[in-house]
Write a protein that holds these residues in place. Structure first.
Motif, PDB file in Angstrom:
ATOM      1  N   SER B 103       0.790  -1.220   0.000  1.00  0.00           N
ATOM      2  CA  SER B 103       0.000   0.000   0.000  1.00  0.00           C
ATOM      3  C   SER B 103       0.827   1.278   0.000  1.00  0.00           C
ATOM      4  CB  SER B 103      -0.964   0.008   1.191  1.00  0.00           C
ATOM      5  OG  SER B 103      -0.274  -0.267   2.391  1.00  0.00           O
ATOM      6  N   ASP B 104       2.135   1.186   0.196  1.00  0.00           N
ATOM      7  CA  ASP B 104       2.901   2.439   0.078  1.00  0.00           C
ATOM      8  C   ASP B 104       4.043   2.295  -0.924  1.00  0.00           C
ATOM      9  OD1 ASP B 104       4.783   1.051   1.508  1.00  0.00           O
ATOM     10  OD2 ASP B 104       4.571   2.213   3.341  1.00  0.00           O
ATOM     11  N   ASN B 106       7.221   2.831  -0.788  1.00  0.00           N
ATOM     12  CA  ASN B 106       8.405   2.159  -0.295  1.00  0.00           C
ATOM     13  C   ASN B 106       8.352   0.646  -0.497  1.00  0.00           C
ATOM     14  OD1 ASN B 106      10.851   2.370   0.846  1.00  0.00           O
ATOM     15  ND2 ASN B 106      10.147   2.709   2.942  1.00  0.00           N
ATOM     16  N   SER B 107       7.255   0.030  -0.048  1.00  0.00           N
ATOM     17  CA  SER B 107       7.159  -1.421  -0.129  1.00  0.00           C
ATOM     18  C   SER B 107       6.915  -1.887  -1.565  1.00  0.00           C
ATOM     19  CB  SER B 107       6.082  -1.949   0.824  1.00  0.00           C
ATOM     20  OG  SER B 107       4.848  -1.315   0.603  1.00  0.00           O
ATOM     21  N   GLU B 180       5.949  10.214   0.292  1.00  0.00           N
ATOM     22  CA  GLU B 180       6.373   9.011   0.980  1.00  0.00           C
ATOM     23  C   GLU B 180       5.891   7.760   0.240  1.00  0.00           C
ATOM     24  OE1 GLU B 180       4.356   7.040   4.457  1.00  0.00           O
ATOM     25  OE2 GLU B 180       5.326   8.818   5.256  1.00  0.00           O
TER      26      GLU B 180
END
Lengths: 104, 180
Positions: B103-104, B106-107, B180
């Motif tokens: 969901s973000d 970064n991942s 982010e």
């Protein structure tokens, strides 16, 4: 105190907040959604990665497993609480500066 | 009533594959088992399920993978099966809800890099083997080494797949410098 730890990701910030009281994975997802009024939906893979990193860092810990329950519960540690407080101070600074300069 | 469909998707077509499985679910067919280019379906309520494929970090039978799959299942999704290291998850969704595993940014970036790492590695391995074969054959006085050429063609094909996912990843990396 580490004042310059940098910004926490939204996910990590809300996961830590969700673990002030012990909780399991699915509980964290529901809690984050509720806290953010449905703005943030944490997906399971992202949460899984974050939990493992937080465990490695010692910011959260796993509670001893309860019999007949396959769901693992986690809780924030003293270090985690410290990180959270530092982050809240940082966020306050951002907010105050933003509001002052924009004159709101 | 069961139905088996044979269909081929390359590793870099996982989003197309998800889309196809979602369309099958929308028509009332739920995936019950998966194998090499083989999909087994059973009737279900129309549009009951959404699918997500994931390239696991470890072998499917590995204890890390079992722990991971168990965690995903705790959040209300079901593990349908796997093909190599690709795991198939499905979830019953309410209208407007989207089933996602990452969901973000970064991942998502980390996940895409896991896939491009494998495809890119395979492409480089094939290229090296191909070039070495062609050169050795040249020294032997053989001007056309089919095996070597085949490796090089395969390397180019894999590189195409690598590019496709890498481009997707780069877009997210770019956004990640702002958000982010």
């Amino acid at each position: 105190m580490a004042n310059n730890q940098g910004a926490l990701t939204e996910a990590v910030y809300y996961i830590l907040l969700s673990l002030v009281k012990s909780n399991h994975g699915y509980g964290i997802m529901q809690n984050v959604q509720q806290l953010s009024n449905g703005r943030i939906t944490l997906a399971a893979g992202t949460l899984y990665g974050a939990i493992n990193t937080l465990l490695d860092k010692g910011w959260i810990e796993a509670l001893p497993e309860i019999k007949d329950s396959r769901k693992k519960e986690y809780v924030i540690t003293a270090t985690g609480t410290e990180v959270l407080k530092t982050e809240i101070n940082r966020l306050e600074e951002l907010l105050i500066n933003g509001k002052n300069i924009l004159g709101e | 009533m069961k139905k088996t469909i044979h269909k081929l998707f390359w590793a870099w077509q996982f989003e197309e594959e998800e889309k196809w499985l979602n369309e099958m679910a929308a028509e009332g067919w739920v995936l019950t088992d998966v194998g090499y280019c083989r999909y087994e379906f059973e009737p279900c309520e129309k549009g009951e399920y959404q699918y997500k494929l994931e390239y696991l970090a470890n072998r499917p039978g590995d204890k890390h993978s079992l722990k991971y799959i168990n965690f995903i299942e705790e959040t209300g999704a079901e593990y349908v099966g796997n093909c190599l290291k690709w795991a198939y998850f499905r979830k019953k969704v309410a209208e407007g809800e989207i089933f996602d595993i990452y969901s973000d940014r970064n991942s998502k970036i980390k996940y895409f890099e896991r896939i491009t790492g494998v495809i890119g590695g395979l492409a480089i391995a094939n290229l090296i083997i191909g070039v070495v074969n062609v050169i050795i054959a040249l020294f032997d006085g053989q001007f056309v080494n089919m095996m070597g050429i085949l490796n090089i063609v395969l390397a180019a094909f894999l590189y195409g797949g690598y590019k496709k996912i890498n481009n997707k990843c780069n877009t997210i990396v770019q956004e990640h410098t702002l958000f982010e």
